[in-house]
Scaffold this motif. Structure first.
Motif, mmCIF file in Angstrom:
data_model
loop_
_atom_site.group_PDB
_atom_site.id
_atom_site.type_symbol
_atom_site.label_atom_id
_atom_site.label_comp_id
_atom_site.label_asym_id
_atom_site.label_seq_id
_atom_site.Cartn_x
_atom_site.Cartn_y
_atom_site.Cartn_z
ATOM 1 N N GLU A 195 -1.487 -16.577 -18.229
ATOM 2 C CA GLU A 195 -1.379 -17.394 -17.021
ATOM 3 C C GLU A 195 -0.329 -16.871 -16.050
ATOM 4 O OE1 GLU A 195 -1.633 -21.583 -17.669
ATOM 5 O OE2 GLU A 195 -2.950 -21.284 -19.376
ATOM 6 N N ILE A 196 -0.404 -15.568 -15.832
ATOM 7 C CA ILE A 196 0.509 -14.937 -14.883
ATOM 8 C C ILE A 196 -0.299 -14.485 -13.669
ATOM 9 C CG2 ILE A 196 1.899 -12.841 -14.531
ATOM 10 C CD1 ILE A 196 2.965 -13.338 -17.378
ATOM 11 N N THR A 197 0.242 -14.730 -12.486
ATOM 12 C CA THR A 197 -0.455 -14.348 -11.259
ATOM 13 C C THR A 197 -0.028 -12.935 -10.866
ATOM 14 O OG1 THR A 197 -0.064 -16.623 -10.618
ATOM 15 C CG2 THR A 197 -1.021 -15.173 -8.947
ATOM 16 N N VAL A 198 -1.005 -12.077 -10.651
ATOM 17 C CA VAL A 198 -0.696 -10.720 -10.203
ATOM 18 C C VAL A 198 -1.197 -10.564 -8.775
ATOM 19 C CG1 VAL A 198 -1.076 -8.254 -10.616
ATOM 20 C CG2 VAL A 198 -0.936 -9.815 -12.552
ATOM 21 N N THR A 199 -0.307 -10.159 -7.875
ATOM 22 C CA THR A 199 -0.748 -9.889 -6.505
ATOM 23 C C THR A 199 -0.494 -8.421 -6.189
ATOM 24 O OG1 THR A 199 1.420 -10.610 -5.734
ATOM 25 C CG2 THR A 199 -0.355 -12.211 -5.585
ATOM 26 N N ALA A 200 -1.344 -7.854 -5.335
ATOM 27 C CA ALA A 200 -1.179 -6.442 -4.983
ATOM 28 C C ALA A 200 -1.290 -6.301 -3.484
ATOM 29 C CB ALA A 200 -2.242 -5.604 -5.668
ATOM 30 N N ASP A 201 -0.404 -5.483 -2.924
ATOM 31 C CA ASP A 201 -0.398 -5.275 -1.494
ATOM 32 C C ASP A 201 -0.273 -3.771 -1.260
ATOM 33 O OD1 ASP A 201 -0.169 -5.500 1.162
ATOM 34 O OD2 ASP A 201 1.669 -6.723 1.162
ATOM 35 N N VAL A 202 -1.413 -3.158 -0.980
ATOM 36 C CA VAL A 202 -1.443 -1.696 -0.868
ATOM 37 C C VAL A 202 -1.726 -1.319 0.584
ATOM 38 C CG1 VAL A 202 -2.503 0.428 -1.743
ATOM 39 C CG2 VAL A 202 -2.387 -1.594 -3.208
ATOM 40 N N GLN A 203 -0.798 -0.585 1.154
ATOM 41 C CA GLN A 203 -0.977 -0.140 2.540
ATOM 42 C C GLN A 203 -2.239 0.731 2.624
ATOM 43 O OE1 GLN A 203 2.642 1.704 3.964
ATOM 44 N NE2 GLN A 203 1.643 2.363 5.854
ATOM 45 N N ASP A 204 -3.008 0.551 3.704
ATOM 46 C CA ASP A 204 -4.268 1.292 3.850
ATOM 47 C C ASP A 204 -4.036 2.781 4.063
ATOM 48 O OD1 ASP A 204 -6.234 -0.512 3.458
ATOM 49 O OD2 ASP A 204 -6.209 -1.260 5.538
ATOM 50 N N GLY A 205 -4.989 3.551 3.565
ATOM 51 C CA GLY A 205 -5.033 4.979 3.900
ATOM 52 C C GLY A 205 -3.983 5.851 3.246
ATOM 53 N N ILE A 206 -3.366 5.399 2.122
ATOM 54 C CA ILE A 206 -2.385 6.264 1.464
ATOM 55 C C ILE A 206 -3.088 7.197 0.484
ATOM 56 C CG2 ILE A 206 -0.381 6.368 -0.078
ATOM 57 C CD1 ILE A 206 0.592 3.852 0.960
#
Ligand code: ADP
Length: 262
Positions: A131-142
């Protein structure tokens, strides 16, 4: 220090002087100690699951197999301990490959968005169990020119740790950003954190802050040693900030090595 000396004579055979060679062998001695430590650690890590597998198998053979409940319980333990052994052996093989001088990276153009897309389903499954929330924020075009499978392993190991060392209902966050010629991967959690004096040691093989906890979460104690190795063979850097009971953030910097941009 080891000292080797030799006299020098002139052409008439008279003593003219001497050469003294001083070898600093502390480095060699330390390597030798590290090797011995490593063998002792590996043996111990292998012995623990095998002792338990053998013990439960024997108990079953000695009659416990006739009781359905014991049968299920002991077979589950045997299965779990075999999984642990398998993981340990895989990690040892990975480390030994990485340490070989002839080890070659298989570099291709790696699209970070695609790579993270492949990782998240695997990680989400693990996170959901706890019950852990994983979020990902990946800059486009890398993109970077690197060994994609190895970079994947770095991120999976860091995310797996973040999940393992964070209590239920915690949060884990992954970000990937461009930073000039480098990319910056950041994995943070709001978990148990790492005591300040342990921070310099967590990348050592088999070092764990809490052995029992690491074993319970299925850790081999080799995950971060592998991560550091992979980052370093890519000429990257890894660091960590952490506060006990607040959480940890791991930073990985990797050169893009982009043939197009140089
Ligand atoms: P393990 O298999 O034990 O997780 P690692 O090499 O991956 O081995 O990590 C070494 C130790 O560093 C762990 O046993 C744990 O004590 C500590 N550690 C690693 N990641 C974290 C994290 N995100 N939060 C708290 N402690 C961590």
């Amino acid at each position: 220090i080891e000292i080797i000396g030799a006299p020098i004579f002139n052409e008439r055979g008279m003593l003219k002087g001497a050469v003294l060679l001083l070898y600093d062998i502390t480095h060699l001695k330390r390597l030798e100690l590290m090797r011995k430590d490593f063998v002792a650690n590996v043996s111990h890590e292998l012995k623990t699951p095998i002792t338990s597998i053998k013990g439960f198998a024997e108990t079953l053979l000695n009659g416990a197999k006739n009781d359905q409940e014991s049968l299920d319980r002991f077979l589950t333990i045997i299965n779990d301990e075999s999984t642990r052994l398998q993981g340990l052996i895989e990690d040892l093989l990975t480390l030994s490959k990485l340490e070989k001088d002839e080890f070659k990276l298989i570099r291709t153009v790696v699209d970070m968005n695609l790579l993270i897309g492949e990782i998240l389903p695997v990680i989400d499954q693990r996170a959901n169990q706890r019950e852990i929330t994983v979020t990902a924020d990946v800059q486009d075009g890398i993109t970077l020119h690197a060994d994609g499978e190895r970079i994947k392993q770095v991120i999976i190991n860091l995310l797996t740790n973040a999940i393992s060392y964070t209590p239920e209902n915690g949060e884990v966050n992954l970000t990937v950003n461009n930073e000039g010629e480098m990319i910056h991967i950041q994995v943070s959690d709001n978990g148990i954190g790492i005591p300040e004096k342990a921070i310099p040691r967590i990348f050592e093989r088999f070092y764990r802050v809490d052995k029992a906890r690491s074993r319970n979460t299925g850790g081999t104690g080799l995950g971060l040693a592998i991560v550091k190795h992979i980052v370093e063979v890519h000429d990257g850097k890894i660091s960590v900030e952490s506060e006990p009971d607040q959480g940890s953030t791991f930073h990985v910097y990797l050169p893009k090595n982009d043939p197009a941009s140089s």
